[in-house]
Scaffold this motif. Structure first.
Motif, PDB file in Angstrom:
ATOM      1  N   PRO A   1       1.255  -1.466  -0.320  1.00 31.78           N
ATOM      2  CA  PRO A   1       0.157   0.244  -0.099  1.00 31.78           C
ATOM      3  C   PRO A   1       0.960   1.523  -0.454  1.00 31.78           C
ATOM      4  O   PRO A   1       0.982   2.017  -1.077  1.00 31.78           O
ATOM      5  N   VAL A   2       1.583   1.242   0.619  1.00 31.17           N
ATOM      6  CA  VAL A   2       3.282   2.110   0.689  1.00 31.17           C
ATOM      7  C   VAL A   2       3.331   2.964  -0.830  1.00 31.17           C
ATOM      8  O   VAL A   2       3.262   4.202  -0.820  1.00 31.17           O
ATOM      9  N   ILE A   3       4.230   1.216  -1.137  1.00 31.32           N
ATOM     10  CA  ILE A   3       3.901   1.985  -2.649  1.00 31.32           C
ATOM     11  C   ILE A   3       3.319   2.222  -3.307  1.00 31.32           C
ATOM     12  O   ILE A   3       4.141   3.341  -3.954  1.00 31.32           O
ATOM     13  N   HIS A   4       1.945   2.008  -3.384  1.00 29.76           N
ATOM     14  CA  HIS A   4       1.317   2.628  -4.338  1.00 29.76           C
ATOM     15  C   HIS A   4       1.026   4.082  -3.718  1.00 29.76           C
ATOM     16  O   HIS A   4       0.788   4.981  -4.949  1.00 29.76           O
ATOM     17  N   VAL A   5       1.312   4.800  -2.701  1.00 30.85           N
ATOM     18  CA  VAL A   5       0.680   6.124  -2.445  1.00 30.85           C
ATOM     19  C   VAL A   5       1.924   6.506  -2.868  1.00 30.85           C
ATOM     20  O   VAL A   5       1.698   7.719  -2.970  1.00 30.85           O
ATOM     21  N   LEU A   6       3.292   6.156  -2.811  1.00 32.14           N
ATOM     22  CA  LEU A   6       4.104   7.091  -2.559  1.00 32.14           C
ATOM     23  C   LEU A   6       4.333   6.891  -4.541  1.00 32.14           C
ATOM     24  O   LEU A   6       5.079   8.469  -4.983  1.00 32.14           O
ATOM     25  N   ALA A   7       3.802   6.250  -5.104  1.00 31.94           N
ATOM     26  CA  ALA A   7       3.364   6.208  -6.799  1.00 31.94           C
ATOM     27  C   ALA A   7       2.472   6.960  -7.342  1.00 31.94           C
ATOM     28  O   ALA A   7       3.109   7.655  -8.140  1.00 31.94           O
ATOM     29  N   SER A   8       1.943   8.391  -6.423  1.00 38.08           N
ATOM     30  CA  SER A   8       0.297   8.622  -6.962  1.00 38.08           C
ATOM     31  C   SER A   8       1.117   9.570  -7.523  1.00 38.08           C
ATOM     32  O   SER A   8       1.602  10.341  -6.523  1.00 38.08           O
ATOM     33  N   GLU A   9       0.471  10.737  -8.408  1.00 37.26           N
ATOM     34  CA  GLU A   9       0.545  11.986  -9.123  1.00 37.26           C
ATOM     35  C   GLU A   9      -0.523  12.974  -8.285  1.00 37.26           C
ATOM     36  O   GLU A   9      -1.258  13.596  -8.815  1.00 37.26           O
ATOM     37  N   ASP A  10      -1.375  11.332  -7.631  1.00 36.44           N
ATOM     38  CA  ASP A  10      -2.642  12.706  -7.002  1.00 36.44           C
ATOM     39  C   ASP A  10      -2.082  13.794  -6.146  1.00 36.44           C
ATOM     40  O   ASP A  10      -1.506  13.279  -5.363  1.00 36.44           O
ATOM     41  N   PRO A  11      -2.319  15.448  -6.404  1.00 36.45           N
ATOM     42  CA  PRO A  11      -1.909  15.647  -5.593  1.00 36.45           C
ATOM     43  C   PRO A  11      -2.591  15.464  -4.486  1.00 36.45           C
ATOM     44  O   PRO A  11      -2.149  16.103  -2.849  1.00 36.45           O
ATOM     45  N   ALA A  12      -3.681  14.739  -4.413  1.00 37.04           N
ATOM     46  CA  ALA A  12      -4.488  14.798  -2.979  1.00 37.04           C
ATOM     47  C   ALA A  12      -4.263  13.959  -1.840  1.00 37.04           C
ATOM     48  O   ALA A  12      -4.233  13.882  -0.525  1.00 37.04           O
ATOM     49  N   ASP A  13      -2.755  13.258  -1.953  1.00 38.43           N
ATOM     50  CA  ASP A  13      -2.018  12.120  -2.019  1.00 38.43           C
ATOM     51  C   ASP A  13      -0.757  12.940  -0.974  1.00 38.43           C
ATOM     52  O   ASP A  13       0.042  12.023  -0.089  1.00 38.43           O
ATOM     53  N   ALA A  14      -0.410  14.053  -1.276  1.00 42.44           N
ATOM     54  CA  ALA A  14       0.746  14.698  -1.146  1.00 42.44           C
ATOM     55  C   ALA A  14       0.573  14.693   0.696  1.00 42.44           C
ATOM     56  O   ALA A  14       1.963  14.819   0.523  1.00 42.44           O
ATOM     57  N   ARG A  15       0.360  15.095   1.619  1.00 39.51           N
ATOM     58  CA  ARG A  15       0.019  15.011   2.925  1.00 39.51           C
ATOM     59  C   ARG A  15       0.404  13.349   3.333  1.00 39.51           C
ATOM     60  O   ARG A  15       1.523  13.683   3.857  1.00 39.51           O
ATOM     61  N   LEU A  16       0.034  12.564   2.851  1.00 39.77           N
ATOM     62  CA  LEU A  16       0.305  11.445   2.840  1.00 39.77           C
ATOM     63  C   LEU A  16       1.561  10.822   2.787  1.00 39.77           C
ATOM     64  O   LEU A  16       1.982  10.308   3.282  1.00 39.77           O
ATOM     65  N   GLN A  17       2.115  11.531   1.459  1.00 36.26           N
ATOM     66  CA  GLN A  17       3.577  11.214   1.043  1.00 36.26           C
ATOM     67  C   GLN A  17       4.240  11.655   1.785  1.00 36.26           C
ATOM     68  O   GLN A  17       5.193  11.311   2.220  1.00 36.26           O
ATOM     69  N   GLU A  18       4.426  13.174   1.981  1.00 35.64           N
ATOM     70  CA  GLU A  18       5.293  13.681   3.138  1.00 35.64           C
ATOM     71  C   GLU A  18       5.005  12.446   4.804  1.00 35.64           C
ATOM     72  O   GLU A  18       6.158  12.786   4.867  1.00 35.64           O
ATOM     73  N   LEU A  19       3.976  12.121   5.093  1.00 39.00           N
ATOM     74  CA  LEU A  19       4.285  11.614   6.448  1.00 39.00           C
ATOM     75  C   LEU A  19       4.842  10.266   6.544  1.00 39.00           C
ATOM     76  O   LEU A  19       5.723   9.920   6.998  1.00 39.00           O
ATOM     77  N   LEU A  20       4.647   9.692   5.162  1.00 41.37           N
ATOM     78  CA  LEU A  20       5.539   8.227   4.760  1.00 41.37           C
ATOM     79  C   LEU A  20       6.580   8.455   4.313  1.00 41.37           C
ATOM     80  O   LEU A  20       7.673   7.448   4.281  1.00 41.37           O
ATOM     81  N   THR A  21       7.171   9.361   3.962  1.00 43.18           N
ATOM     82  CA  THR A  21       9.063   9.630   3.713  1.00 43.18           C
ATOM     83  C   THR A  21       9.119  10.453   4.937  1.00 43.18           C
ATOM     84  O   THR A  21      10.602  10.437   4.664  1.00 43.18           O
ATOM     85  N   GLY A  22       8.881  10.948   5.350  1.00 43.26           N
ATOM     86  CA  GLY A  22       9.170  12.003   7.028  1.00 43.26           C
ATOM     87  C   GLY A  22       9.210  11.045   8.631  1.00 43.26           C
ATOM     88  O   GLY A  22       9.258   9.546   8.333  1.00 43.26           O
ATOM     89  N   ASP A  23       9.572  12.020   9.877  1.00 42.40           N
ATOM     90  CA  ASP A  23       9.604  11.088  11.006  1.00 42.40           C
ATOM     91  C   ASP A  23       8.556  10.351  11.141  1.00 42.40           C
ATOM     92  O   ASP A  23       6.973  10.994  12.057  1.00 42.40           O
TER      93      ASP A  23
END
Length: 336
Positions: A252-274
């Motif tokens: 699921p994380v791999i799919h989210v990080l591959a997304s180009e949907d702007p709506a996923d920006a916050r989740l991508q920020e969280l998943l690549t942060g602390d």
């Protein structure tokens, strides 16, 4: 099919008739007795630490699969019981090491060994259990020893790669699935292979069960990774979000990080942060639980389970085959 709590026992699956259930129950009791006897130690502390996870319970999924695979041949004799115990002890040993790597506090609803004792003790007890498993398997002959060694190499290789990011230039999904093949698939494959092998099945059936087990193991781990996100601690006996906190890139994380949907920006920020802070982890879990990536990953798990079922096609019809078929469905519909 509705989700069910816990990995399904073959004893409760469709296709398991009364006679099969009784034989499997008797076989499991023999496996439990052998494990308890072999993890006992003259030093009370070592005996207590070695039996900690054994006494905490568990699904006994792998030894049950060994016993079920044996139903395709002569059934669960002493060698099958010993092989089932060896596989389960190998699995238990890996859990001691996993909890150190994950800095886990809870395992099976009880304090993890590293939390109850310390990291050094947990690692050494894991090593001791690996040694005990190898000692049991050594009595089964050189082919079994070779399989055990090859299984252990792949298991450790999978754990090492699981603890490292996907190398640049490699496809993250392919890398992740290869990790699952080694980290989880290989030991479940060995469980099924041993059952057929020591019940006198022919080479084709042994190979069928090895392949079925590897695919089943991948489906099992795909479901486990979803459970880490979707379930609460009281459903699993483990701390939810452990993989996220450790920065592991599950499907699921791999799919989210591959997304180009702007709506996923916050989740991508969280998943690549602390995700160390509890608030950040809870926010990430909340967003991920309702994300379409979860359903995509579930569909992948179901597809892998279906491929495991396809492997069974050449086997003659029997209660055991029906139970193996149902087991593949059950591992991807559980919630804990």
């Amino acid at each position: 099919m509705a989700a069910q709590r816990g990995t399904p026992s073959v004893l409760s699956l469709p296709g398991a008739g009364d006679g099969l259930r009784r034989r499997l129950s008797d076989g499991l009791a023999a496996v439990e007795e052998l494990i308890a006897r072999r993890v006992d130690h003259e030093d009370p502390f070592i005996a207590q630490a070695s039996s900690h996870l054994t006494l905490a319970g568990g699904k006994r999924f792998r030894p049950l699969l060994t016993l079920l695979a044996a139903e395709l041949g002569d059934g669960a004799g002493e060698q099958v019981v010993a092989a089932a115990a060896g596989v389960e002890l190998t699995h238990l040993a890996s859990l001691y090491h996993d909890d150190v790597m994950d800095e886990a506090d809870v395992r099976r609803g009880a304090p993890s060994a590293n939390a109850l004792y310390d990291n050094s003790t947990a690692i050494l007890v894991g090593d001791l259990l690996f040694g005990t498993a190898s000692d049991i398997v050594a009595d089964l002959g050189p082919e079994a020893v070779k399989i055990q060694a090859q299984t252990f190499v792949r298991l450790c290789s999978g754990q090492i790669r699981d603890d490292r990011p996907c190398p640049p230039g490699e496809d993250p999904v392919t890398y992740y699935l290869r990790v699952l093949e080694d980290k989880t698939g290989v030991l479940i494959a060995t469980a099924a292979r041993y059952g057929a092998m020591f019940a006198g099945c022919d080479a084709a059936t042994v190979e069928t069960m090895r392949e079925y087990g590897e695919r089943l193991g991948m489906a099992f781990q795909l479901a486990d990774d979803l459970i880490d996100i979707a379930s609460e601690a009281d459903e699993t006996g483990k701390t939810p979000g452990t993989d996220l906190r450790e920065g592991k890139r599950t499907l699921p994380v791999i799919h989210v990080l591959a997304s180009e949907d702007p709506a996923d920006a916050r989740l991508q920020e969280l998943l690549t942060g602390d995700l160390g802070p509890d608030a950040a982890l809870e926010e990430a879990l909340g967003l991920l639980r309702v994300h379409p990536a979860m359903e995509h990953a579930r569909e992948h798990a179901v597809a892998v389970a279906s491929r495991a079922q396809e492997v069974l096609a050449p086997l003659p019809e029997s209660d055991a085959k029906d139970a193996l078929h149902a087991l593949a469905t059950g591992v991807v519909t559980r919630v804990g």
